[in-house]
Scaffold this active site. Structure first.
Site, PDB file in Angstrom:
ATOM      1  N   LYS A 173       0.798  -1.292  -0.155  1.00 23.82           N
ATOM      2  CA  LYS A 173      -0.070  -0.080  -0.195  1.00 23.82           C
ATOM      3  C   LYS A 173       0.931   1.213   0.087  1.00 23.82           C
ATOM      4  O   LYS A 173       1.551   1.359   0.923  1.00 23.82           O
ATOM      5  CB  LYS A 173      -1.010   0.182   1.169  1.00 23.82           C
ATOM      6  CG  LYS A 173      -1.852   1.410   1.164  1.00 23.82           C
ATOM      7  CD  LYS A 173      -2.753   1.462   2.528  1.00 23.82           C
ATOM      8  CE  LYS A 173      -1.913   2.638   3.147  1.00 23.82           C
ATOM      9  NZ  LYS A 173      -1.898   3.917   2.562  1.00 23.82           N
ATOM     10  N   GLY A 226       7.191   5.111   7.752  1.00 22.23           N
ATOM     11  CA  GLY A 226       6.321   6.191   7.968  1.00 22.23           C
ATOM     12  C   GLY A 226       6.757   6.852   9.354  1.00 22.23           C
ATOM     13  O   GLY A 226       7.559   6.776   9.947  1.00 22.23           O
ATOM     14  N   THR A 230       2.418   5.888  13.880  1.00 19.63           N
ATOM     15  CA  THR A 230       2.020   4.657  13.297  1.00 19.63           C
ATOM     16  C   THR A 230       2.806   3.508  13.438  1.00 19.63           C
ATOM     17  O   THR A 230       2.176   2.427  13.396  1.00 19.63           O
ATOM     18  CB  THR A 230       1.793   5.241  11.754  1.00 19.63           C
ATOM     19  OG1 THR A 230       1.328   6.465  11.605  1.00 19.63           O
ATOM     20  CG2 THR A 230       1.142   4.051  10.897  1.00 19.63           C
ATOM     21  N   GLU A 383       9.630  16.223  15.364  1.00 15.62           N
ATOM     22  CA  GLU A 383       9.716  16.111  13.837  1.00 15.62           C
ATOM     23  C   GLU A 383       9.003  17.056  13.192  1.00 15.62           C
ATOM     24  O   GLU A 383       7.594  16.878  13.172  1.00 15.62           O
ATOM     25  CB  GLU A 383       9.637  14.792  13.259  1.00 15.62           C
ATOM     26  CG  GLU A 383       9.969  14.402  11.834  1.00 15.62           C
ATOM     27  CD  GLU A 383       9.807  13.104  11.346  1.00 15.62           C
ATOM     28  OE1 GLU A 383       8.810  12.533  11.879  1.00 15.62           O
ATOM     29  OE2 GLU A 383      10.741  12.527  10.437  1.00 15.62           O
TER      30      GLU A 383
HETATM   31  P1  NDP Z   1       2.311   7.880   7.880  1.00 18.36           P
HETATM   32  O1  NDP Z   1       2.854   7.185   9.433  1.00 18.36           O
HETATM   33  O2  NDP Z   1       1.424   8.835   8.401  1.00 18.36           O
HETATM   34  O3  NDP Z   1       1.941   6.815   7.073  1.00 18.36           O
HETATM   35  C1  NDP Z   1       2.875   6.209   6.335  1.00 18.36           C
HETATM   36  C2  NDP Z   1       2.068   4.870   5.618  1.00 18.36           C
HETATM   37  O4  NDP Z   1       1.373   4.247   6.594  1.00 18.36           O
HETATM   38  C3  NDP Z   1       0.982   5.572   4.835  1.00 18.36           C
HETATM   39  O5  NDP Z   1       1.008   4.581   3.728  1.00 18.36           O
HETATM   40  C4  NDP Z   1      -0.220   5.503   5.709  1.00 18.36           C
HETATM   41  O6  NDP Z   1      -1.546   5.506   4.835  1.00 18.36           O
HETATM   42  C5  NDP Z   1      -0.111   4.235   6.452  1.00 18.36           C
HETATM   43  N1  NDP Z   1      -0.834   4.131   7.565  1.00 18.36           N
HETATM   44  C6  NDP Z   1      -1.247   4.930   8.321  1.00 18.36           C
HETATM   45  N2  NDP Z   1      -2.047   4.555   9.421  1.00 18.36           N
HETATM   46  C7  NDP Z   1      -1.862   3.262   9.278  1.00 18.36           C
HETATM   47  C8  NDP Z   1      -2.491   1.958  10.053  1.00 18.36           C
HETATM   48  N3  NDP Z   1      -3.052   2.051  11.279  1.00 18.36           N
HETATM   49  N4  NDP Z   1      -2.077   0.830   9.681  1.00 18.36           N
HETATM   50  C9  NDP Z   1      -1.251   0.743   8.341  1.00 18.36           C
HETATM   51  N5  NDP Z   1      -0.941   1.687   7.756  1.00 18.36           N
HETATM   52  C10 NDP Z   1      -1.222   2.901   8.159  1.00 18.36           C
HETATM   53  O7  NDP Z   1       3.585   8.673   7.546  1.00 18.36           O
HETATM   54  P2  NDP Z   1       3.510   9.830   6.358  1.00 18.36           P
HETATM   55  O8  NDP Z   1       2.843   9.165   5.099  1.00 18.36           O
HETATM   56  O9  NDP Z   1       2.958  11.088   7.214  1.00 18.36           O
HETATM   57  O10 NDP Z   1       5.099   9.800   6.518  1.00 18.36           O
HETATM   58  C11 NDP Z   1       5.926  10.489   6.980  1.00 18.36           C
HETATM   59  C12 NDP Z   1       6.707   9.921   7.975  1.00 18.36           C
HETATM   60  O11 NDP Z   1       7.419   9.043   7.368  1.00 18.36           O
HETATM   61  C13 NDP Z   1       7.685  10.933   8.895  1.00 18.36           C
HETATM   62  O12 NDP Z   1       7.859  10.539  10.132  1.00 18.36           O
HETATM   63  C14 NDP Z   1       9.143  10.543   8.423  1.00 18.36           C
HETATM   64  O13 NDP Z   1      10.302  10.703   9.089  1.00 18.36           O
HETATM   65  C15 NDP Z   1       8.834   9.110   8.171  1.00 18.36           C
HETATM   66  N6  NDP Z   1       9.840   8.614   7.189  1.00 18.36           N
HETATM   67  C16 NDP Z   1      10.668   7.575   7.604  1.00 18.36           C
HETATM   68  C17 NDP Z   1      11.805   7.280   6.826  1.00 18.36           C
HETATM   69  C18 NDP Z   1      12.764   6.062   7.199  1.00 18.36           C
HETATM   70  O14 NDP Z   1      13.339   5.745   6.341  1.00 18.36           O
HETATM   71  N7  NDP Z   1      13.159   6.030   8.624  1.00 18.36           N
HETATM   72  C19 NDP Z   1      11.941   7.543   5.280  1.00 18.36           C
HETATM   73  C20 NDP Z   1      10.780   8.334   4.885  1.00 18.36           C
HETATM   74  C21 NDP Z   1       9.633   8.906   5.864  1.00 18.36           C
HETATM   75  P3  NDP Z   1      -2.198   6.930   4.598  1.00 18.36           P
HETATM   76  O15 NDP Z   1      -1.299   7.731   3.910  1.00 18.36           O
HETATM   77  O16 NDP Z   1      -3.236   6.665   3.925  1.00 18.36           O
HETATM   78  O17 NDP Z   1      -2.361   7.821   5.838  1.00 18.36           O
END
Ligand code: NDP
Length: 479
Positions: A173, A226, A230, A383
């Site tokens: 996803k 993410g 989450t 962050e």
């Molecule tokens: P989120 O945690 O909001 O979302 C990440 C993904 O998880 C999305 O596809 C999201 O869907 C999905 N998601 C949200 N809730 C759930 C759930 N309950 N169960 C399963 N999947 C879920 O992060 P962001 O998209 O806002 O991304 C930004 C974050 O990612 C920042 O904190 C950043 O630091 C981190 N990041 C970390 C990296 C690393 O390598 N350490 C690299 C890049 C980013 P939906 O979009 O529909 O909510």
């Protein structure tokens, strides 16, 4: 433009036929829709993946590798189309999508296509027992890959490529905010001859589609990138089912600058490590610590250079700062600026929304530098994930090391010094998963990638990713 799920090699709407809007952050308008998938779609994706697994896991490494290389080549052939799609969907400058995002997505496939042919199991003689042990590294089965919006195809493929190279089948996803290139990837996988069901892409919200993936009792491993909140939620759901977990989460990375560094190189790179992709990279150095002796000079030069950055429509080739990904991200950043001011932070430049002519409803924000008095202020601890960095001086190595490590996060750090002993001394003590000395975001895909503390669990990259996506089984034979 209507995006569809990619399940069992077919493009399909969601079972419920419900849709979500897809926004163009450069003008704030809806420009397409995507399936609002539910558990029923994830179940279908799982069934497709499960039935593809016996054949795919037995497909020779040469054949798997050949298909992955073909996907990589097709991404290169269609680079422009993918780069435009990524830039429209995410708001990032087209230049960045052309030179970083899409080339890296192609490299991910090529790298793991090659890596899998070099990945081998071990065997040991149990001396004195007349026995030999060998360790198989077998694919897990059906795995879940969930990725964020900041580097959409780059991070999506960073998971999918090793997962399928290792012989797994995938239910994936992408972020609902940036689904477009994941959708286009389905087309390319078809063209490359990836057997149906090996990769299934389900679009929808995290709290429904993502949730259905992590709750699925037979999806045996989850690779997630993410936010930390989450990630913690996923860990809670996955732990009682003993799913294998890889969590790449948030960061609050220090950028430590000593006065003996190559100043111009440092300044140039610090502009990038602060504001590339509108600061929406988990590896951006958002806390900048500068040795007191060069603090005032750095402050002046950094502000001057930051003010020169060209904010503009993402499709323009000279744009350096594009649009933020979403309205909620814009609001979140504005809120952090208010908090920083309340906590006596001094905004040295930026700090405001920006209007791009003819695109007044786009989500633009000025690159912002805030001078802070202490490392414990909110902006240094939470962050922000936008074009906002803080600066503050330090006097001693111990002092800066203590500040760098005083955060719940531990993803990466950047260090600028020409003192070799110091660079080793500090690097060894930084509580992070990766350190860059005199550079930033120079990635070698063989190296382990991941964070400590609230920045995550496990490592991806190179053989680490192949280890994650396989299960070790030891076989002991007495002869
Ligand atoms: P989120 O945690 O909001 O979302 C990440 C993904 O998880 C999305 O596809 C999201 O869907 C999905 N998601 C949200 N809730 C759930 C759930 N309950 N169960 C399963 N999947 C879920 O992060 P962001 O998209 O806002 O991304 C930004 C974050 O990612 C920042 O904190 C950043 O630091 C981190 N990041 C970390 C990296 C690393 O390598 N350490 C690299 C890049 C980013 P939906 O979009 O529909 O909510």
């Amino acid at each position: 433009m209507e995006i569809q799920n990619f399940i069992n090699g077919q493009f399909l709407p969601s079972v419920s036929n419900k849709w979500l809007d897809n926004y163009n952050p450069a003008n704030g308008e809806v420009y397409g829709k995507l399936p609002n998938s539910t558990k029923a779609d994830v179940d279908n994706a799982y069934i497709a993946a499960k039935s593809a697994f016996p054949t795919w896991s037995q497909t020779t490494l040469e054949e798997r590798s050949r298909i992955l290389i073909k996907i990589s080549e097709l991404l290169e052939t269609h680079l422009q189309r993918f780069a435009e799609a990524e830039s429209i969907d995410n708001g990032k400058p087209i230049n960045l999508a052309q030179t970083v995002d899409i080339p890296r997505a192609a490299s991910n496939f090529r790298f793991f296509a090659n890596a899998i042919t070099q990945y081998s199991s071990e065997s040991h003689e149990s001396v004195g027992h007349q026995a030999i042990n060998y360790t198989l590294r077998q694919p897990i089965g059906v795995v879940g890959c969930i990725s964020p919006w900041n580097l959409p195809l780059y991070l999506f493929t960073w998971k999918i490529a090793p997962a399928i190279a290792a012989g797994n089948c995938v239910v994936a996803k992408p972020s609902e905010i940036t689904p477009m290139t994941a959708y286009l990837l389905g087309e390319i996988c078809k063209e490359a001859g990836l057997p149906k069901g090996v990769l299934n892409i389900v679009h929808g919200l995290g709290k429904t589609t993502g949730q259905a993936i992590i709750e699925h009792p037979d999806i045996e491993a989850i690779s997630f990138t993410g936010g930390t909140t989450t990630g913690a939620h996923i860990a809670k759901i996955a732990a009682p089912m003993f799913k294998k977990l890889s969590l790449e989460l948030g960061g609050k990375n220090p950028n430590i600058i000593f006065d003996d560094c190559d100043y111009n190189d440092m300044l140039e790179t610090t502009i990038r490590s602060s504001f590339a992709n509108q600061g929406q990279i988990c590896l951006c150095g958002s806390r900048i610590f500068i040795e007191s002796s060069i603090y005032e000079k750095f402050k002046k030069d950094f502000v001057e250079k930051t003010k020169q950055l060209k904010i503009g429509h993402p499709s323009k080739s000279d744009t350096q700062i594009g649009a933020l990904v979403s309205k909620s991200q814009l609001e979140k950043i504005k809120n952090y600026i208010t908090i920083a001011k309340e906590e006596n932070g001094v905004v040295l430049c930026g700090g405001n929304e920006f209007t791009v002519e003819n695109f007044e409803n786009g989500y633009y924000f000025e690159p912002t530098i805030i001078e802070v008095k202490t490392n414990t202020c909110t902006i240094n601890q939470e962050e922000v994930f936008g074009p906002v960095v803080s600066i503050m001086p330090f006097n001693t190595e111990d002092e800066v090391l203590q500040m760098a490590n005083t955060t719940k996060y531990g993803l990466s750090a950047t260090l600028w010094t020409n003192n070799l002993k110091r660079s080793i001394r500090i690097s060894n003590q930084l509580q992070v998963g990766l350190v860059w000395v005199n550079t930033w975001m120079l990635r070698d895909l063989r190296t382990p990638f991941g964070g400590t503390k609230a920045s995550g669990l496990g490592r991806e990259g190179g053989f680490e990713a192949l280890r994650f996506f396989t299960e070790a089984k030891n076989i002991c034979i007495k002869y």
